[in-house]
Every structure is written in structure tokens, then in C-alpha cells.
Design an enzyme around this catalytic site. Structure first.
Site: not given
Length: 182
Positions: A21, A43, A51
Site C-alpha cells: 500500500y 477510509e 488500517w
């Protein structure tokens, strides 16, 4: 410690997941409205969670939300909401699911008014984090300060995605359109 410096301290398989990522997505401009919408969904769903949880579920989100196709998500019915609420591959939170559907409808309106979601973002750039948060809260559902900050950093609109000495930061600077370099 920045994200850039934190990743090497992680153990596998977390490290590889975050590294991918970091190296290929975080902070890079996105020019496809469906992908921008997808990043916003991710998000929003990260709120209150790690995350890493979202990264592990990203493909399930993509599948559950029709590859983040704004037009399709905007037409979701109660049956689709029920389907999403029963999908163990995503975050099953009614407020977040409703936000995705309502935000798709909002993005369609922004596309009609401005040509694209990206152009709407460009039209509002540059702004301070505080001003962005006000605009997003007024425009979208389930978009608090941290969600807006992370979304905008993740697409290159706000600084802070990478340490300045990070090689990925230099790569991103080369790919940014002129309007993002302001």
C-alpha cells in the site's frame, strides 16, 4: 514515527501488506472517479478500526460494492443494504453502508456540476485540512476530520503521506498533476 519508518518494524504478513500500500497507492493521485469513491469508502470504513483490517478486506469491499462503480452503488436498494449487512467480508456497519450509498448519489451530482469527482476536488484545492473537513462534512456523509485527512493524504491532496526523505515521496512528486503541486 511516520508510516514510512514504521513499516520496517512490522512482522510478516502485516509488513508486506502495508509495504504494498505504501509503495504503490498511498499518496499517489487517483484520476478515476470510481477509484476515488472506493478510497473514500475504505477510509470511512477504517474509522474505529486498524488500517490493516481494511487492507485485508479491500478485495471484499471491491466485490461487495460492484468494483466501486458509483452509478451502481447509487442505485442500491434496501435489498442491497441487507446484502451488505450480511457480508462478513466487509465492515457491517449500517451507518457506513448508508454513507457509501448516499455518497455515491452525491458524487453523481458533483459529476453533473463539475464534470467529475476529481474536478470537484481540484476546484477546491488547495485548502487547509480544516477547510477541507468543513467542505466534506457539508457535502458527504460520515466524513469526520480524521477520515477527510486520511482520504486527502492518500490521494495526494494533503501533505504528510510520506516522509520527505522517503523514495516513494519523490516518485509521487513526479506523478502529481500541476494542480496538486500547489
Amino acid at each position: 514515527m511516520s508510516y514510512c519508518n514504521y513499516i520496517p518494524t512490522m512482522k510478516e504478513p502485516s509488513r508486506s501488506l502495508h509495504q504494498n500500500y505504501h509503495d504503490n497507492h498511498y499518496g499517489f493521485p487517483i484520476h478515476d472517479d470510481n477509484e476515488l469513491f472506493g478510497r473514500l469508502i475504505l477510509e470511512i470504513n477504517q474509522a474505529g478500526l486498524s488500517w490493516e483490517t481494511i487492507l485485508k478486506k479491500e478485495e471484499s469491499f471491491r466485490k461487495a460494492y460492484d468494483a466501486f462503480n458509483i452509478e451502481k452503488v447509487a442505485t442500491y436498494t434496501e435489498k442491497d443494504r441487507e446484502r451488505l449487512m450480511s457480508d462478513a467480508g466487509i465492515i457491517r456497519n449500517k451507518l457506513k453502508i448508508n454513507a457509501a450509498i448516499e455518497n455515491a448519489k452525491t458524487i453523481i451530482e458533483l459529476q453533473k456540476q463539475h464534470g467529475s469527482f476529481e474536478k470537484w476536488i481540484e476546484m477546491n484545492h488547495p485548502k487547509s485540512k480544516e477547510d477541507w473537513v468543513k467542505i466534506f462534512k457539508k457535502t458527504f456523509k460520515f466524513t469526520g476530520g480524521e477520515i477527510v485527512n486520511e482520504f486527502l493524504m492518500s490521494i495526494g491532496c494533503l501533505k504528510g503521506a510520506h516522509a520527505e526523505n522517503c523514495p516513494v515521496h519523490q516518485q509521487i512528486l513526479k506523478t502529481k498533476p500541476m494542480w496538486l503541486k500547489q
